[in-house]
Design a protein around this motif. Structure first.
Motif, PDB file in Angstrom:
ATOM      1  N   THR A  80       1.458  -1.067   0.046  1.00  0.00           N
ATOM      2  CA  THR A  80      -0.066   0.545   0.014  1.00  0.00           C
ATOM      3  C   THR A  80       0.973   1.332  -0.006  1.00  0.00           C
ATOM      4  OG1 THR A  80      -0.197  -0.079   2.462  1.00  0.00           O
ATOM      5  CG2 THR A  80      -2.204  -1.454   1.107  1.00  0.00           C
ATOM      6  N   ILE A  81       2.377   1.373   1.027  1.00  0.00           N
ATOM      7  CA  ILE A  81       2.753   2.136   0.673  1.00  0.00           C
ATOM      8  C   ILE A  81       4.000   2.828   0.059  1.00  0.00           C
ATOM      9  CG2 ILE A  81       4.741   3.836   2.798  1.00  0.00           C
ATOM     10  CD1 ILE A  81       2.828   2.680   4.645  1.00  0.00           C
ATOM     11  N   ARG A  82       4.407   1.122  -0.770  1.00  0.00           N
ATOM     12  CA  ARG A  82       5.699   1.370  -1.843  1.00  0.00           C
ATOM     13  C   ARG A  82       5.353   2.335  -3.143  1.00  0.00           C
ATOM     14  NH1 ARG A  82       7.724  -4.645  -1.105  1.00  0.00           N
ATOM     15  NH2 ARG A  82       9.334  -3.985   0.937  1.00  0.00           N
ATOM     16  N   PRO A  83       3.641   2.292  -3.634  1.00  0.00           N
ATOM     17  CA  PRO A  83       3.921   2.645  -4.470  1.00  0.00           C
ATOM     18  C   PRO A  83       3.488   4.539  -4.762  1.00  0.00           C
ATOM     19  CG  PRO A  83       1.836   1.241  -4.526  1.00  0.00           C
ATOM     20  CD  PRO A  83       2.793   0.947  -3.076  1.00  0.00           C
ATOM     21  N   TYR A  84       3.366   4.858  -3.694  1.00  0.00           N
ATOM     22  CA  TYR A  84       3.178   6.063  -3.415  1.00  0.00           C
ATOM     23  C   TYR A  84       5.389   6.659  -3.364  1.00  0.00           C
ATOM     24  CZ  TYR A  84      -1.666   6.155  -2.530  1.00  0.00           C
ATOM     25  OH  TYR A  84      -3.036   6.055  -2.612  1.00  0.00           O
ATOM     26  N   SER A  85       5.870   6.278  -2.184  1.00  0.00           N
ATOM     27  CA  SER A  85       7.849   6.100  -1.749  1.00  0.00           C
ATOM     28  C   SER A  85       7.953   5.843  -3.427  1.00  0.00           C
ATOM     29  CB  SER A  85       7.933   5.425  -0.770  1.00  0.00           C
ATOM     30  OG  SER A  85       7.741   3.841  -1.080  1.00  0.00           O
ATOM     31  N   GLN A  86       7.376   5.148  -4.036  1.00  0.00           N
ATOM     32  CA  GLN A  86       7.791   5.046  -5.187  1.00  0.00           C
ATOM     33  C   GLN A  86       7.838   6.001  -6.189  1.00  0.00           C
ATOM     34  OE1 GLN A  86       9.737   2.223  -7.298  1.00  0.00           O
ATOM     35  NE2 GLN A  86      10.614   1.149  -4.996  1.00  0.00           N
ATOM     36  N   GLN A  87       6.798   6.862  -6.337  1.00  0.00           N
ATOM     37  CA  GLN A  87       6.714   7.828  -7.569  1.00  0.00           C
ATOM     38  C   GLN A  87       5.772   6.982  -8.032  1.00  0.00           C
ATOM     39  OE1 GLN A  87       7.083  11.208  -7.049  1.00  0.00           O
ATOM     40  NE2 GLN A  87       8.010  10.827  -4.883  1.00  0.00           N
ATOM     41  N   LEU A  88       4.813   6.495  -8.556  1.00  0.00           N
ATOM     42  CA  LEU A  88       4.279   5.713  -9.244  1.00  0.00           C
ATOM     43  C   LEU A  88       2.348   6.138  -8.642  1.00  0.00           C
ATOM     44  CD1 LEU A  88       5.362   2.284  -9.135  1.00  0.00           C
ATOM     45  CD2 LEU A  88       5.359   3.342 -11.141  1.00  0.00           C
ATOM     46  N   SER A  89       2.175   6.309  -8.007  1.00  0.00           N
ATOM     47  CA  SER A  89       1.491   7.277  -7.137  1.00  0.00           C
ATOM     48  C   SER A  89       0.880   8.696  -6.794  1.00  0.00           C
ATOM     49  CB  SER A  89       0.372   6.520  -5.867  1.00  0.00           C
ATOM     50  OG  SER A  89       0.023   4.485  -6.329  1.00  0.00           O
ATOM     51  N   LYS A  90       0.470   8.679  -7.295  1.00  0.00           N
ATOM     52  CA  LYS A  90       0.504  10.817  -7.039  1.00  0.00           C
ATOM     53  C   LYS A  90       1.664  11.094  -7.548  1.00  0.00           C
ATOM     54  CE  LYS A  90      -3.550  10.707  -4.361  1.00  0.00           C
ATOM     55  NZ  LYS A  90      -3.854  11.177  -2.348  1.00  0.00           N
ATOM     56  N   PRO A  91       2.763  11.144  -8.326  1.00  0.00           N
ATOM     57  CA  PRO A  91       4.179  10.785  -9.014  1.00  0.00           C
ATOM     58  C   PRO A  91       4.084  12.769  -8.808  1.00  0.00           C
ATOM     59  CG  PRO A  91       2.890  11.302 -10.658  1.00  0.00           C
ATOM     60  CD  PRO A  91       2.257   9.888  -9.605  1.00  0.00           C
ATOM     61  N   GLN A  92       5.506  13.709  -8.242  1.00  0.00           N
ATOM     62  CA  GLN A  92       5.017  14.530  -7.581  1.00  0.00           C
ATOM     63  C   GLN A  92       6.476  15.688  -8.534  1.00  0.00           C
ATOM     64  OE1 GLN A  92       7.003  15.208  -3.917  1.00  0.00           O
ATOM     65  NE2 GLN A  92       7.152  12.774  -3.561  1.00  0.00           N
ATOM     66  N   ALA A 111      11.127   3.762 -17.401  1.00  0.00           N
ATOM     67  CA  ALA A 111      10.716   3.244 -15.714  1.00  0.00           C
ATOM     68  C   ALA A 111      10.432   4.689 -15.443  1.00  0.00           C
ATOM     69  CB  ALA A 111      12.364   2.465 -14.710  1.00  0.00           C
ATOM     70  N   VAL A 112      11.650   6.017 -15.444  1.00  0.00           N
ATOM     71  CA  VAL A 112      11.856   6.962 -14.982  1.00  0.00           C
ATOM     72  C   VAL A 112      10.145   8.192 -15.836  1.00  0.00           C
ATOM     73  CG1 VAL A 112      13.083   9.290 -15.568  1.00  0.00           C
ATOM     74  CG2 VAL A 112      14.370   7.311 -15.317  1.00  0.00           C
ATOM     75  N   GLY A 113      10.024   8.114 -16.950  1.00  0.00           N
ATOM     76  CA  GLY A 113       8.814   8.174 -18.013  1.00  0.00           C
ATOM     77  C   GLY A 113       8.096   7.740 -17.036  1.00  0.00           C
ATOM     78  N   LEU A 114       7.278   6.251 -15.847  1.00  0.00           N
ATOM     79  CA  LEU A 114       6.671   6.053 -16.320  1.00  0.00           C
ATOM     80  C   LEU A 114       6.169   6.953 -14.661  1.00  0.00           C
ATOM     81  CD1 LEU A 114       4.807   3.838 -15.734  1.00  0.00           C
ATOM     82  CD2 LEU A 114       5.625   2.291 -14.611  1.00  0.00           C
ATOM     83  N   ARG A 115       6.711   7.320 -14.093  1.00  0.00           N
ATOM     84  CA  ARG A 115       6.830   7.815 -12.479  1.00  0.00           C
ATOM     85  C   ARG A 115       7.316  10.381 -12.642  1.00  0.00           C
ATOM     86  NH1 ARG A 115       9.756   2.935 -11.455  1.00  0.00           N
ATOM     87  NH2 ARG A 115       9.537   2.363 -10.071  1.00  0.00           N
ATOM     88  N   LEU A 116       7.109  10.255 -13.926  1.00  0.00           N
ATOM     89  CA  LEU A 116       6.476  11.316 -14.592  1.00  0.00           C
ATOM     90  C   LEU A 116       5.320  12.229 -14.264  1.00  0.00           C
ATOM     91  CD1 LEU A 116       9.059  12.523 -17.506  1.00  0.00           C
ATOM     92  CD2 LEU A 116       9.441  13.405 -15.255  1.00  0.00           C
TER      93      LEU A 116
END
Length: 350
Positions: A4-16, A41-46
């Motif tokens: 639940t937390i890792r998608p957020y810490s990894q910038q997959l959920s709600k990227p900054q 991998a980078v683009g997915l987190r933008l």
């Protein structure tokens, strides 16, 4: 908790971030063994951006590709490359020597020194050359060498801070002189570097364990404990299953499962960045995500769990994405997978 937390810490959920170098800097490093997939991998987190956005950051030297840590290819930022090299160079150099000896290549320290001087001559003046072009140059300069040999010499030159990635040629990676690509910066002490590495890892990979950090960083257990201890005030310790997990203070205390479906690239940090992967994929499905030789496959992420595989077929506007699931009982809304496919296509085609 990990799923639940890792998608957020990894910038997959709600990227900054809109800036690719900010994404790489946040993650600490992005494994870039597969060059094309690493860009995704980078683009997915933008928050927004496309392949040209990532390529531009690589062209400008804001992101660089080099061997660090375990060691293997990684994207790192220009700001971080020197202290990360200093922290891992000795270990990588020793591994490189061992590989050369194991292949009975007969390379001596004098050979490495001679080759470094040749690299300086052929790359000076902000030149970028592919591996093949460098091999041709070495042969022309009286230094005959095969593909295995050039790999050893290039990796050694990386560990000495001589070369790093240059500007792509026809979508192929190249090498250039580090001093010409990245302005000098003040060095960090080993203690400072350890603390920064731990900070970057746990803010972007939480929750994670000591063993996860050791695996990702290539540090010894003693060094990893020291690094974690130096940022203990930033971490919340939590017992989860048989091991202690650390959560960085920047992470949400609780998080709802991420309903977005993500097409993760091969070698993605969401899977590769941990020694224990059981929190995000059932052990019986490990072989569908990676094999015993260290080859990682593209996988599908939903609600924090890895649930299937995907692969690209065709190029350009004729590109198609094929998907399969680990379990036949998985039934997802067609809109979820279609949105993920459109995001992938938009990144590469827009």
């Amino acid at each position: 908790m990990p799923n639940t937390i890792r998608p957020y810490s990894q910038q997959l959920s709600k990227p900054q971030f809109d800036d690719p170098s900010k994404v790489v800097g946040w993650l600490g490093a992005v494994q870039a063994q597969n060059y094309t997939m690493a860009k995704w991998a980078v683009g997915l987190r933008l928050k927004s951006g496309n392949l040209q956005t990532v390529d531009k950051a690589l062209e400008k030297g804001e992101i660089l590709r080099i061997h660090v840590m375990r060691p293997t290819w990684h994207f790192v930022t220009a700001e971080d490359i020197r202290w990360m090299l200093a922290l891992s160079a000795q270990r990588i150099r020793a591994t490189n020597f061992w590989l050369a000896e194991d292949l009975k290549m007969g390379i001596t320290k004098d050979h490495y020194h001679q080759c470094n001087r040749l690299f300086e001559k052929m790359l000076e003046g902000h030149k970028s050359l592919t591996k093949e072009e460098i091999g041709q140059e070495l042969n022309q300069r009286g230094f005959p060498i095969d593909n295995h040999g050039i790999t050893r010499f290039l990796m050694h030159a990386e560990t000495e801070g001589l070369i790093c990635s240059g500007v792509d040629k026809n979508q192929k990676p190249t090498y250039a002189l580090l001093e010409e690509r990245v302005p000098p910066v003040s060095p960090l002490s080993k203690e400072e570097a350890l603390a920064k590495l731990a900070h970057n890892y746990f803010r972007s990979h939480s929750p994670a364990s000591l063993q996860d950090f050791v695996w990702w960083s290539g540090l010894s257990v003693t060094e990893a404990r020291q690094a974690i201890g130096s940022i203990h005030s930033e971490l919340v310790s939590d017992r989860y299953a048989p091991q202690e997990l650390f959560v960085h203070e920047s992470c949400p205390g609780t998080a709802s499962p991420d309903e977005t479906l993500h097409l993760l690239p091969s070698y993605d940090e969401y899977l590769l960045g941990y020694k224990d992967r059981s929190g995000v994929i059932l052990p019986e499905h490990y072989a569908k995500a990676y094999n015993t030789w260290g080859i990682f496959y593209p996988v599908i992420l939903h609600r924090g769990k890895l649930i299937g595989n995907w692969q690209k077929k065709g190029k350009g506007k004729g590109m198609k994405i094929e998907t399969s699931y680990f379990e036949p009982s998985i039934n997802l809304e067609s809109g979820l997978i279609q949105a993920a496919i459109e995001k992938y296509k938009s990144f590469h085609l827009s």
